[in-house]
Motif scaffolding. Structure first.
Motif, PDB file in Angstrom:
ATOM      1  N   TRP A  66       4.277  -6.069  -3.402  1.00  0.00           N
ATOM      2  CA  TRP A  66       4.793  -6.109  -2.029  1.00  0.00           C
ATOM      3  C   TRP A  66       4.705  -4.704  -1.459  1.00  0.00           C
ATOM      4  CZ3 TRP A  66       8.780  -2.703  -1.645  1.00  0.00           C
ATOM      5  CH2 TRP A  66       9.592  -2.492  -2.758  1.00  0.00           C
ATOM      6  N   ARG A  67       4.772  -4.641  -0.158  1.00  0.00           N
ATOM      7  CA  ARG A  67       4.799  -3.318   0.466  1.00  0.00           C
ATOM      8  C   ARG A  67       5.433  -3.436   1.835  1.00  0.00           C
ATOM      9  NH1 ARG A  67      -1.067  -2.361   3.310  1.00  0.00           N
ATOM     10  NH2 ARG A  67      -0.936  -4.456   4.085  1.00  0.00           N
ATOM     11  N   HIS A  68       5.992  -2.331   2.267  1.00  0.00           N
ATOM     12  CA  HIS A  68       6.586  -2.257   3.602  1.00  0.00           C
ATOM     13  C   HIS A  68       6.043  -1.019   4.280  1.00  0.00           C
ATOM     14  CE1 HIS A  68       9.439  -5.450   2.997  1.00  0.00           C
ATOM     15  NE2 HIS A  68       9.646  -4.972   1.793  1.00  0.00           N
ATOM     16  N   VAL A  69       5.548  -1.203   5.477  1.00  0.00           N
ATOM     17  CA  VAL A  69       5.077  -0.061   6.244  1.00  0.00           C
ATOM     18  C   VAL A  69       6.186   0.296   7.228  1.00  0.00           C
ATOM     19  CG1 VAL A  69       3.267   0.834   7.722  1.00  0.00           C
ATOM     20  CG2 VAL A  69       2.733  -0.880   6.016  1.00  0.00           C
ATOM     21  N   LEU A  70       6.831   1.409   6.996  1.00  0.00           N
ATOM     22  CA  LEU A  70       7.876   1.849   7.914  1.00  0.00           C
ATOM     23  C   LEU A  70       7.196   2.462   9.132  1.00  0.00           C
ATOM     24  CD1 LEU A  70      10.384   3.464   5.405  1.00  0.00           C
ATOM     25  CD2 LEU A  70      10.091   1.085   6.027  1.00  0.00           C
ATOM     26  N   GLY A  71       7.982   2.676  10.168  1.00  0.00           N
ATOM     27  CA  GLY A  71       7.397   3.176  11.416  1.00  0.00           C
ATOM     28  C   GLY A  71       6.789   4.548  11.274  1.00  0.00           C
ATOM     29  N   LYS A  72       6.086   4.945  12.317  1.00  0.00           N
ATOM     30  CA  LYS A  72       5.375   6.214  12.278  1.00  0.00           C
ATOM     31  C   LYS A  72       6.335   7.390  12.117  1.00  0.00           C
ATOM     32  CE  LYS A  72       2.117   6.745  15.582  1.00  0.00           C
ATOM     33  NZ  LYS A  72       1.709   7.284  16.873  1.00  0.00           N
TER      34      LYS A  72
ATOM     35  N   THR B 273       4.541   6.641   0.132  1.00  0.00           N
ATOM     36  CA  THR B 273       3.330   7.371   0.465  1.00  0.00           C
ATOM     37  C   THR B 273       3.477   8.138   1.769  1.00  0.00           C
ATOM     38  OG1 THR B 273       2.311   5.683   1.824  1.00  0.00           O
ATOM     39  CG2 THR B 273       2.006   5.476  -0.527  1.00  0.00           C
ATOM     40  N   GLU B 274       2.490   8.932   2.032  1.00  0.00           N
ATOM     41  CA  GLU B 274       2.489   9.737   3.252  1.00  0.00           C
ATOM     42  C   GLU B 274       2.198   8.909   4.488  1.00  0.00           C
ATOM     43  OE1 GLU B 274       0.045  13.155   2.632  1.00  0.00           O
ATOM     44  OE2 GLU B 274       1.533  14.038   1.299  1.00  0.00           O
ATOM     45  N   GLU B 275       1.767   7.679   4.318  1.00  0.00           N
ATOM     46  CA  GLU B 275       1.618   6.774   5.459  1.00  0.00           C
ATOM     47  C   GLU B 275       2.903   5.986   5.681  1.00  0.00           C
ATOM     48  OE1 GLU B 275      -1.046   6.570   7.450  1.00  0.00           O
ATOM     49  OE2 GLU B 275      -2.064   8.131   6.312  1.00  0.00           O
ATOM     50  N   ASN B 276       3.993   6.430   5.086  1.00  0.00           N
ATOM     51  CA  ASN B 276       5.307   5.786   5.212  1.00  0.00           C
ATOM     52  C   ASN B 276       5.296   4.356   4.701  1.00  0.00           C
ATOM     53  OD1 ASN B 276       5.935   8.173   6.391  1.00  0.00           O
ATOM     54  ND2 ASN B 276       5.874   7.382   8.479  1.00  0.00           N
ATOM     55  N   VAL B 277       4.703   4.196   3.558  1.00  0.00           N
ATOM     56  CA  VAL B 277       4.645   2.879   2.936  1.00  0.00           C
ATOM     57  C   VAL B 277       5.475   2.927   1.661  1.00  0.00           C
ATOM     58  CG1 VAL B 277       3.140   1.157   1.889  1.00  0.00           C
ATOM     59  CG2 VAL B 277       2.337   2.467   3.831  1.00  0.00           C
ATOM     60  N   ILE B 278       6.275   1.894   1.451  1.00  0.00           N
ATOM     61  CA  ILE B 278       6.904   1.695   0.144  1.00  0.00           C
ATOM     62  C   ILE B 278       6.210   0.491  -0.454  1.00  0.00           C
ATOM     63  CG2 ILE B 278       9.004   1.075  -1.068  1.00  0.00           C
ATOM     64  CD1 ILE B 278      10.588   2.432   0.989  1.00  0.00           C
ATOM     65  N   ALA B 279       5.713   0.649  -1.666  1.00  0.00           N
ATOM     66  CA  ALA B 279       4.959  -0.449  -2.237  1.00  0.00           C
ATOM     67  C   ALA B 279       5.288  -0.583  -3.706  1.00  0.00           C
ATOM     68  CB  ALA B 279       3.455  -0.221  -2.065  1.00  0.00           C
ATOM     69  N   SER B 280       5.190  -1.792  -4.184  1.00  0.00           N
ATOM     70  CA  SER B 280       5.346  -2.054  -5.599  1.00  0.00           C
ATOM     71  C   SER B 280       3.988  -2.480  -6.126  1.00  0.00           C
ATOM     72  CB  SER B 280       6.385  -3.159  -5.774  1.00  0.00           C
ATOM     73  OG  SER B 280       6.335  -3.638  -7.086  1.00  0.00           O
ATOM     74  N   LEU B 281       3.472  -1.723  -7.084  1.00  0.00           N
ATOM     75  CA  LEU B 281       2.129  -1.992  -7.596  1.00  0.00           C
ATOM     76  C   LEU B 281       2.209  -2.563  -8.999  1.00  0.00           C
ATOM     77  CD1 LEU B 281       0.311   1.320  -6.634  1.00  0.00           C
ATOM     78  CD2 LEU B 281       0.436  -0.768  -5.320  1.00  0.00           C
ATOM     79  N   ASP B 282       1.301  -3.434  -9.281  1.00  0.00           N
ATOM     80  CA  ASP B 282       1.158  -3.993 -10.617  1.00  0.00           C
ATOM     81  C   ASP B 282       0.574  -2.918 -11.529  1.00  0.00           C
ATOM     82  OD1 ASP B 282       0.544  -5.401 -12.830  1.00  0.00           O
ATOM     83  OD2 ASP B 282      -0.346  -7.100 -11.773  1.00  0.00           O
TER      84      ASP B 282
END
Lengths: 301, 988
Positions: free
Chosen positions: B81-87, B64-73
């Motif tokens: 799960w999700r990971h918020v990468l740095g700004k 996403t544009e908020e620098n998130v990688i996420a796995s959605l059901d």
């Protein structure tokens, strides 16, 4: 029982936390020890900055109109910069000159000292405009170049005050010039004292300026305190223990004494009631009498 | 009698428990979720990859544009799960390799990471080196094999890297961009050992690299000149054909790479489409054998056949999203189209071979509040009847995410809430006479049962079932979710403005969306192509006069991206969520100043300062102008020019510019200026007091019966500057050449009230201003630690008022008005402390009357909110406080601020990507509401001095009731007994 369990875990967490605090105190003490050494090493270098003298505020009062003799100021480190003023929305015009000595420090920093100020008096036409300002309760504005060495093309620092704030017997003005090396950060201009709010229209008796100028440098912040172990541990704990008995008897036991007092007063009032009851009732033991008094009191209710 | 005794016994206990020095404010485990809620979001989806092959849990991986990688059901839309990468770690691309790893390229192609698909653990991480900072950060992972190793190709920083999927080892690397080339596509023709990289060197030169896929050797580099130039759009149609657009955007250029030979073939779009005029552009969707061209207001699909026959297959209206082509089992390709009309959304899936028949054509009712579809990702599955089915993941204009399957919305996520720009709050409507309250408490029996259960819990008699029941009862308490105002002021509407131009009203009880509005005036239109939202203000807060009217908020934005673009104002009803009206302004908006005046309908007067320094008054009514004319001489404003390092103060003039007759426009005259020398200082932070802050008392009584007067002025401005060399990141400057200067400036006269230099310190500076103190956080380079400093400012001019005699004969200046033009006599106390964490945001707790002690709310680097008592950052702390100082609550001096684990108000939760903390006073003095936002949202209640004015939630009323009953009963019993005894005595 889950609730009690959670409470218990939180109690354990609390104990763990205190343990952690104790450990962290010990470790932080070690760190700070090293930092003190650091301090000694760099202490001298730390002072080497463009603003070496933190307490440089040098109030200088210069009576207006008095020109100083410039013979002793003839060194090349003398600087002059001009004060300009404007009435309301008019353009800025020269209104006086600041002159000062530029002291160059061994490390290259430059500071101003011995600030003198010569104020030009108002001309007749300026007096008229100033009167108009007073009438309209408008702003009298002044400005200084932001760099005292080369004022060309640089920005000006400006300050203004309602003209009515300046008029007393004379025209009293107060400059606070905030300096950083040879740069003027800001000038704060106003009356030396208070400016009472409903600003009344008052013309000055004498059209001469009483000027006060203050040159201000920056202050250095106090360092964050660094502690060694002994301050933390031994001394403090002992002194605290010693101070403990200083509390007065009343301060310590008031929470017991107040209820006790209430009980006593209560008993007293009961005792006061008792004789009346005794007069009409049968003789009996003290305790029974109290109880009966209570009983009759209840009955009366 | 017994009551009295009981009270006498209880009194000391009660007093002890009230004054016991217990700093912990932590929750018990079973209190989590009672008054706090935490919502997780991911932000606007950029890329999505489906993982549905295996029988296990179906999921979609998104970045996403908020620098998130996420796995959605895929079934419910929950986050596995999700990971918020740095700004600064912007994700460029994601993909799934080997069916078990998610790989992501981020930071302009320099970091490659692999995440385990089931649980999101990071498997490996590689740093890709590249000499040139290439403008393109495109990466094209595609699967080839070297020595049975799965390889992924990554383009970034001007290099192609072949990276092993197993461990992230870089197998080979080829640096392509010797010059400033802009590589657009990296691809491998089927069954070939060659890799092609195609891009532009200049706008008129095409470059094609041929690379050996096995070892990365550059086999051939050829450049082709195209004199009329390219526009920059390049679309890969098949493995040997690319289509580019020329610089006039009216010609298609076919680039064919047959047998290593490159040929260019331009063709006018006008030949293809009748009546074509204007500019065309290629849509970025990756279609096979097809091309999607956007022309004016429609999209044309063009089929490209092998012998360069271009054939228009369909023309659709523009607001539409096109998916990448999805390869199906039979060698066909499917393309998904999403169009919006009115409140409906139309999904069409077509096969490229058979365009005229639709695989799926569905229309779904969606409502008006989601805007148009911006992106669509499709995925195929096999239905129970063995026919192919498709599901589509759609990103809408308001950044929400929908999953469509079988003609209905399976789930939707409001991910616009991950990018909040600004927040404000509104009170809920007052409870009307018609609304019944009794529904809440069901009936007396239920109520009693609930309390008996609670009592059991308190007395530790409850079994595990009871405890579950108690917990459920507490969490579900409908009390907190009601839509009416409550007595304690805990229930509020949080009105948030998101980047997409959508306004949400969230209920403070559980964070549900009460209403949402995609602002019509902030949508792309012919008059305004790039509307941007800025901030939200309370416009109308009905208070005394206009209780029947609904409150409303003001949304401010620009039509464009820069300061001088014209402004847009939109007024939204806080209860209904309808836009009342909107204004497209002719002037720009540089600053919005809410004035402390309201008109008769409780509309707050606002002053909008435009880029030219003119002030415009809103609302534009005669009444407003009448109110404002009176206060005009006392209205001042200031502007901070961070570039030049100048702060200027202005007063207002009665008229606008000469020649303009606009009675709502006022000119400005410059009254003061502060010039920071550009060679030694650079402004990095500025903060003021909150306008709505209430200060309870001006006097601070010290333990020795002395009084200090706080210097309380709404016009104090805190500014922090650093040395220009030290303006970068921590560590970029030596301690000798970095310093931080803190200023307290009166923004009416420009007076510098205090100026202090911190040597060897640098930013980033986070500061909070409240009452008469400011606390700021920065980095100390010499101590290698973060520090927090406090400055408290006290008024000396009122210190004479301490004389009681003078007060009695009226010789005091307590009632005299304060003039900013008087020379202030202030004294300043300050102190610095070390602080362990770096800080993302800092705020202070606000309460209704300002009596309760303050807490600093610190958003830590771990995305948590720490509540730190203001008492810890007191400048008057000394090493050995005297007993009287201790009595006052001054703690012994320590060098660092304590971080007590229990004082995290977010307890175990993390507010990922924390950006801001908002504190709102409740009506109950002890309590303040806290709303922290970032990618996640978190809301809770805090009581800095504990809830001294109310009973806790789990207070057992039943226990109280029983105690009273028992007491009354025992009074009667003893009374009866004593009566009997007395009678016996009398008969004796």
């Amino acid at each position: 029982m889950a609730i009690s369990r959670t409470r218990k875990t939180s109690a354990i967490a609390l104990i763990l936390f205190f343990f952690f605090v104790v450990v962290s105190i010990a470790s932080s003490a070690f760190e700070s020890d090293e930092l003190l050494q650091d301090d000694d090493e760099f202490g001298l270098e730390g002072g080497v900055r463009a603003t070496p003298n933190p307490d440089r505020a040098s109030p200088a009062r210069s009576p207006s109109q008095k020109r100083f003799s410039s013979s002793d100021q003839e060194s090349d480190s003398k600087v002059q910069f001009s004060l300009e003023h404007a009435f309301g929305d008019s353009d800025f015009a020269p209104a006086g000159t600041f002159s000062a000595r530029l002291k160059t420090w061994s490390h290259g920093g430059q500071t101003l000292t011995k600030l003198r100020f010569s104020r030009d008096g108002f001309t007749e036409s300026q007096k008229e405009t100033f009167k108009k300002l007073l009438k309209d309760d408008d702003f009298y504005r002044i400005r200084l170049p932001s760099n005292v060495l080369n004022s060309n093309g640089k920005e000006y620092v400006m300050s203004s005050v309602k003209a009515r704030c300046l008029t007393r017997e004379n025209l009293d003005e107060h400059f606070v010039i905030h300096m950083d090396g040879v740069n003027v950060l800001a000038v704060n201009y106003g009356s030396p004292g208070t400016c009472h709010y409903p600003r009344l229209l008052k013309l000055p008796a004498k059209w001469s300026f009483n000027s006060y100028t203050v040159l201000k440098g920056g202050e250095q912040a106090p360092r964050a305190p660094v502690f060694t172990e002994e301050i933390f541990g031994g001394e403090n704990g002992v002194s605290e223990l010693e101070k403990q008995p200083e509390k007065s008897f009343w301060a310590k036991y008031w929470m017991y004494l107040v209820p006790l007092g209430l009980v006593v007063m209560n008993a007293m009032s009961q005792a006061m009631n008792m004789p009346e009851e005794q007069a009409g009732g049968q003789p009996g033991s003290q305790g029974q009498a109290v109880q009966r008094a209570q009983g009759s009191a209840a009955r009366r209710r | 009698m017994e009551i009295r005794v009981l009270i006498l016994l209880l009194l000391p206990l009660l007093l002890i428990s009230l004054f016991a020095p217990n700093p912990t404010v932590a929750l018990y485990e079973d209190q989590v979720g009672l008054m706090d809620w935490h919502h997780k979001y991911i932000g606007k989806v950029k890329h999505a990859v489906f993982h549905t092959q295996k029988a296990g849990r179906k999921r979609v991986v998104v970045s996403t544009e908020e620098n998130v990688i996420a796995s959605l059901d895929l079934r419910r839309g929950d986050i596995f799960w999700r990971h918020v990468l740095g700004k600064n770690d912007v994700i460029d691309a994601i993909d799934i390799v080997m069916g078990k790893y998610v790989i992501s390229v981020s930071s302009k192609g320099s970091v490659l990471r692999a995440w385990n698909l089931p649980d999101g653990q990071m498997v490996w991480e590689s740093f890709l080196q590249g000499s040139t900072l290439s403008k393109s950060f495109f990466s094209a992972p595609l699967n080839i094999k070297i020595d049975k190793d799965n390889v992924v190709l990554v383009f970034g920083k001007g290099c192609i890297h072949a990276v092993s999927c197993i461990d992230g080892e870089i197998l080979w690397k080829n640096e392509l961009s010797s010059e400033s080339s802009d590589i657009q596509h990296v691809f491998q023709p089927l069954g070939s050992d060659l890799i092609y990289a195609v891009g532009f060197i200049t706008s008129s030169k095409l470059v094609i690299y041929q690379i050996n896929a096995k070892n990365g050797d550059l086999l051939k580099q050829s450049t082709v000149d195209f004199p009329s130039g390219f526009s920059g759009d390049l679309s890969l149609v098949s493995t040997d054909t690319l289509i580019a657009l020329d610089s006039t955007q009216s010609k298609l250029v076919k680039i064919s790479l047959v047998n290593g030979e490159t040929s260019l073939l331009p063709r006018d779009i006008a030949d293809l489409i009748d009546g074509f005029s204007g500019m065309a552009s290629l849509l970025p969707s990756k279609l096979t054998g097809m091309l999607a061209i956007k022309i004016n207001s429609y999209i044309v699909f063009v089929r490209v056949s092998a012998e360069y026959r271009l054939e228009v297959v369909e023309k659709i209206n523009y607001p539409a999203a096109v998916s990448n082509s999805l390869s199906l089992l039979e060698g066909n390709y499917a393309i998904g189209l999403v169009q919006c009309s009115g409140s409906k959304i139309h999904l069409t899936v077509k096969l490229d071979s058979d365009w005229n028949s639709d695989m799926i054509k569905e229309s779904i009712e969606l409502g008006h509040q989601r805007g148009i579809a911006e992106k669509v990702f499709i995925n195929d599955y096999i239905r129970t009847d063995r026919s192919p089915g498709f599901r589509a993941l759609i990103v809408m204009e308001d950044h929400s995410l929908l999953l469509l399957q079988q003609g209905e919305i399976v789930w939707s996520r409001e991910d616009g809430l991950a990018s909040i720009m600004d927040t404000t709050t509104s009170e809920l409507p007052v409870e009307k006479a018609g609304v019944s309250v009794s529904k809440v408490e069901h009936n007396l029996f239920e109520w009693l049962k609930g309390h008996i259960l609670k009592l059991k819990g308190t007395l530790m008699l409850a079994n595990s079932d009871d405890i579950v029941a108690i917990q459920e009862m507490r969490l579900k308490s409908s009390e907190k979710n009601k839509m009416t105002r409550d007595h304690n002021g805990f229930r509020k509407l949080l009105i948030v403005l998101t980047k997409a131009g959508k306004v949400y009203a969230l209920h403070s009880g559980d964070g549900r969306v009460v209403w949402s509005l995609l602002l019509p005036s902030f949508r792309m239109s012919n008059t305004c192509h790039h509307p941007t939202v800025l901030s939200i203000y309370q416009w109308q807060v009905p208070h005394h006069h206009a209780m029947d009217e609904n409150p409303s908020v003001l949304v401010v934005g620009w039509c464009g991206f820069s300061l001088d673009s014209p402004g847009i104002l939109s007024f939204v009803d806080s209860y209904t969520g309808k836009e009342l009206y909107s204004l497209s302004l002719t002037h720009s908006i540089a600053q919005v100043i809410p004035l402390p005046f309201t008109d008769s309908t409780e509309q707050r007067l606002h002053l909008l300062i435009d880029a030219d320094g003119l002030a415009h008054l809103y609302p534009r009514t005669d009444e407003a102008i009448k109110i404002f004319q009176r206060e005009l001489p006392n209205t001042h404003w200031y502007s901070i020019d961070g570039e030049k390092g100048i702060i200027r103060g202005y007063g207002l003039q009665y008229s606008c510019l000469p020649g303009i007759t606009d009675e709502y426009c006022f000119g400005a005259k410059e009254l003061w200026s502060i010039v920071f020398p550009s060679e030694s200082e650079k402004i990095i932070a500025a903060t003021t007091r909150k306008l709505n802050e209430i200060v309870h008392t001006q006097a601070k009584v010290l333990a020795d019966q002395d009084v200090m007067y706080k210097y309380i002025s709404q016009n104090l401005l805190f500014v922090a500057t650093v040395a220009p060399k030290a303006a970068g990141e921590i560590g970029s400057a030596n301690p000798e050449e970095s310093w931080l200067v803190a200023y307290l400036i009166d923004s009416i006269t420009g007076r510098i009230l205090h100026r202090v230099t911190h040597p060897a310190c640098q930013g980033p500076v986070h500061a909070v201003f409240s009452e008469n103190w400011v606390v700021y956080h920065y980095f100390n380079l010499r101590a290698h630690r973060y520090e927090m400093s406090v400055i408290e400012i006290y008024d000396q001019s009122r210190s004479d008022n301490k004389d009681v005699l003078k007060l009695m004969i009226g010789k005091h200046n307590l009632t005299s008005p304060v003039s900013a033009y008087s020379r202030p006599e202030v004294i300043v106390k300050s102190q610095s402390y070390f602080f362990t964490h770096s800080v993302k945001a800092i705020a202070v707790s606000l309460t209704a009357k300002g009596i309760t002690s303050k807490q600093l709310l610190i958003g830590t680097i771990g995305d948590q909110v720490l509540a730190l008592d203001k008492r810890y950052v007191d400048p008057r702390r000394s090493i050995n406080p005297t007993p009287s100082e201790k009595e006052e609550g001054i703690m012994p001096l320590t060098d660092s601020l304590p971080i007590i684990p229990q004082s995290y108000v977010t307890h175990s939760l993390q507010v990922e990507g924390l950006r801001g903390i908002l504190s709102v006073p409740a009506k109950l003095e002890s309590t303040s509401l806290l709303f922290a936002y970032g990618v996640d949202l978190f809301f809770t209640r805090i009581a800095p001095s504990r809830t001294y004015d109310s009973l806790t939630e789990d207070f057992s009323y039943a226990l109280l009731l029983i105690t009273i009953v028992v007491l009354v009963a025992s009074i009667f019993v003893t009374w009866v007994l004593s009566e009997k005894k007395e009678l016996r005595e009398k008969w004796r």
